[in-house]
Scaffold this motif. Structure first.
Motif, PDB file in Angstrom:
ATOM      1  N   ARG A  51     -23.820   2.577 -21.615  1.00  0.00           N
ATOM      2  CA  ARG A  51     -23.158   3.423 -22.611  1.00  0.00           C
ATOM      3  C   ARG A  51     -22.182   2.620 -23.470  1.00  0.00           C
ATOM      4  NH1 ARG A  51     -20.584   8.303 -19.603  1.00  0.00           N
ATOM      5  NH2 ARG A  51     -20.114   8.932 -21.745  1.00  0.00           N
ATOM      6  N   ARG A  52     -21.386   1.803 -22.830  1.00  0.00           N
ATOM      7  CA  ARG A  52     -20.398   0.997 -23.552  1.00  0.00           C
ATOM      8  C   ARG A  52     -20.441  -0.415 -22.984  1.00  0.00           C
ATOM      9  NH1 ARG A  52     -18.076   5.817 -22.613  1.00  0.00           N
ATOM     10  NH2 ARG A  52     -17.134   5.107 -20.668  1.00  0.00           N
ATOM     11  N   VAL A  56     -20.002  -0.252 -15.921  1.00  0.00           N
ATOM     12  CA  VAL A  56     -20.993  -0.214 -14.847  1.00  0.00           C
ATOM     13  C   VAL A  56     -22.234   0.496 -15.361  1.00  0.00           C
ATOM     14  CG1 VAL A  56     -21.503   0.664 -12.554  1.00  0.00           C
ATOM     15  CG2 VAL A  56     -19.219  -0.235 -13.080  1.00  0.00           C
ATOM     16  N   ALA A  57     -23.381  -0.119 -15.172  1.00  0.00           N
ATOM     17  CA  ALA A  57     -24.630   0.415 -15.689  1.00  0.00           C
ATOM     18  C   ALA A  57     -25.547   0.825 -14.539  1.00  0.00           C
ATOM     19  CB  ALA A  57     -25.332  -0.629 -16.554  1.00  0.00           C
ATOM     20  N   PRO A  58     -26.263   1.927 -14.691  1.00  0.00           N
ATOM     21  CA  PRO A  58     -27.246   2.302 -13.674  1.00  0.00           C
ATOM     22  C   PRO A  58     -28.517   1.467 -13.812  1.00  0.00           C
ATOM     23  CG  PRO A  58     -27.244   3.910 -15.434  1.00  0.00           C
ATOM     24  CD  PRO A  58     -26.161   2.942 -15.756  1.00  0.00           C
ATOM     25  N   ILE A 102     -24.434  11.727 -21.528  1.00  0.00           N
ATOM     26  CA  ILE A 102     -23.556  11.712 -20.375  1.00  0.00           C
ATOM     27  C   ILE A 102     -24.240  10.919 -19.251  1.00  0.00           C
ATOM     28  CG2 ILE A 102     -22.434  13.871 -21.002  1.00  0.00           C
ATOM     29  CD1 ILE A 102     -24.229  15.309 -19.004  1.00  0.00           C
ATOM     30  N   THR A 103     -23.441  10.525 -18.289  1.00  0.00           N
ATOM     31  CA  THR A 103     -23.938   9.627 -17.243  1.00  0.00           C
ATOM     32  C   THR A 103     -25.156  10.200 -16.531  1.00  0.00           C
ATOM     33  OG1 THR A 103     -21.736   8.702 -16.950  1.00  0.00           O
ATOM     34  CG2 THR A 103     -23.305   8.377 -15.157  1.00  0.00           C
ATOM     35  N   SER A 104     -25.123  11.491 -16.252  1.00  0.00           N
ATOM     36  CA  SER A 104     -26.209  12.111 -15.494  1.00  0.00           C
ATOM     37  C   SER A 104     -27.533  12.134 -16.255  1.00  0.00           C
ATOM     38  CB  SER A 104     -25.825  13.529 -15.078  1.00  0.00           C
ATOM     39  OG  SER A 104     -25.559  14.315 -16.227  1.00  0.00           O
ATOM     40  N   LEU A 109     -36.036  10.021 -19.202  1.00  0.00           N
ATOM     41  CA  LEU A 109     -36.766   9.579 -20.386  1.00  0.00           C
ATOM     42  C   LEU A 109     -36.561  10.531 -21.559  1.00  0.00           C
ATOM     43  CD1 LEU A 109     -40.326   8.125 -20.371  1.00  0.00           C
ATOM     44  CD2 LEU A 109     -39.806   9.974 -21.943  1.00  0.00           C
ATOM     45  N   ARG A 110     -36.621  11.813 -21.329  1.00  0.00           N
ATOM     46  CA  ARG A 110     -36.547  12.773 -22.439  1.00  0.00           C
ATOM     47  C   ARG A 110     -35.152  12.877 -23.032  1.00  0.00           C
ATOM     48  NH1 ARG A 110     -37.200  15.987 -17.853  1.00  0.00           N
ATOM     49  NH2 ARG A 110     -35.449  17.392 -17.407  1.00  0.00           N
TER      50      ARG A 110
END
Length: 125
Positions: A51-52, A56-58, A102-104, A109-110
């Motif tokens: 995101r930024r 921390v990235a998933p 948002i994180t969730s 994909l969609r």
């Protein structure tokens, strides 16, 4: 928003590649960026999202510890550094942009509105 992915190629198992995705036509910092991949005969699958910068990235479990996603908002670029590549990493890799996700929503994909054209990564054993 237009996305242009590059950097794919043929590499031996254990090698490294760095994918790049150039974005244009929007306010880049407003978009979450992600990489997905699609192997022959399989659905497109989530790899990583950001995101930024410097957050921390998933990651998908299959690439955790081997791949690193990063972004440079000044250059409108997102990258995927891929190390310790395996034959099962062979796929077409796509970058994607989603507006203020948002994180969730990052792994879905969609959630993503814009897609690049894909770049082929082939890992030989």
């Amino acid at each position: 928003v237009q996305l242009q992915a590059s950097g794919g190629g043929l590499v031996q198992a254990g090698g490294s590649l760095r994918l790049s995705c150039a974005a244009s036509g929007g306010t880049f910092s407003n978009y979450a960026m992600a990489w997905f991949r699609q192997a022959p005969g399989k659905d497109r699958a989530f790899i990583a999202a950001i995101r930024r910068p410097n957050t921390v990235a998933p990651y998908a479990d299959s690439v955790k510890g081997r791949f690193t996603i990063s972004r440079d908002n000044a250059k409108n670029m997102v990258y995927l550094q891929m190390n310790s590549l395996r034959p099962e990493d062979t796929a077409v890799y796509y970058c994607a942009a989603g507006y203020q996700l948002i994180t969730s929503s990052l792994r879905t994909l969609r959630s993503y509105d814009y897609w690049g054209q894909g770049t082929q990564v082939t890992v030989s054993s």
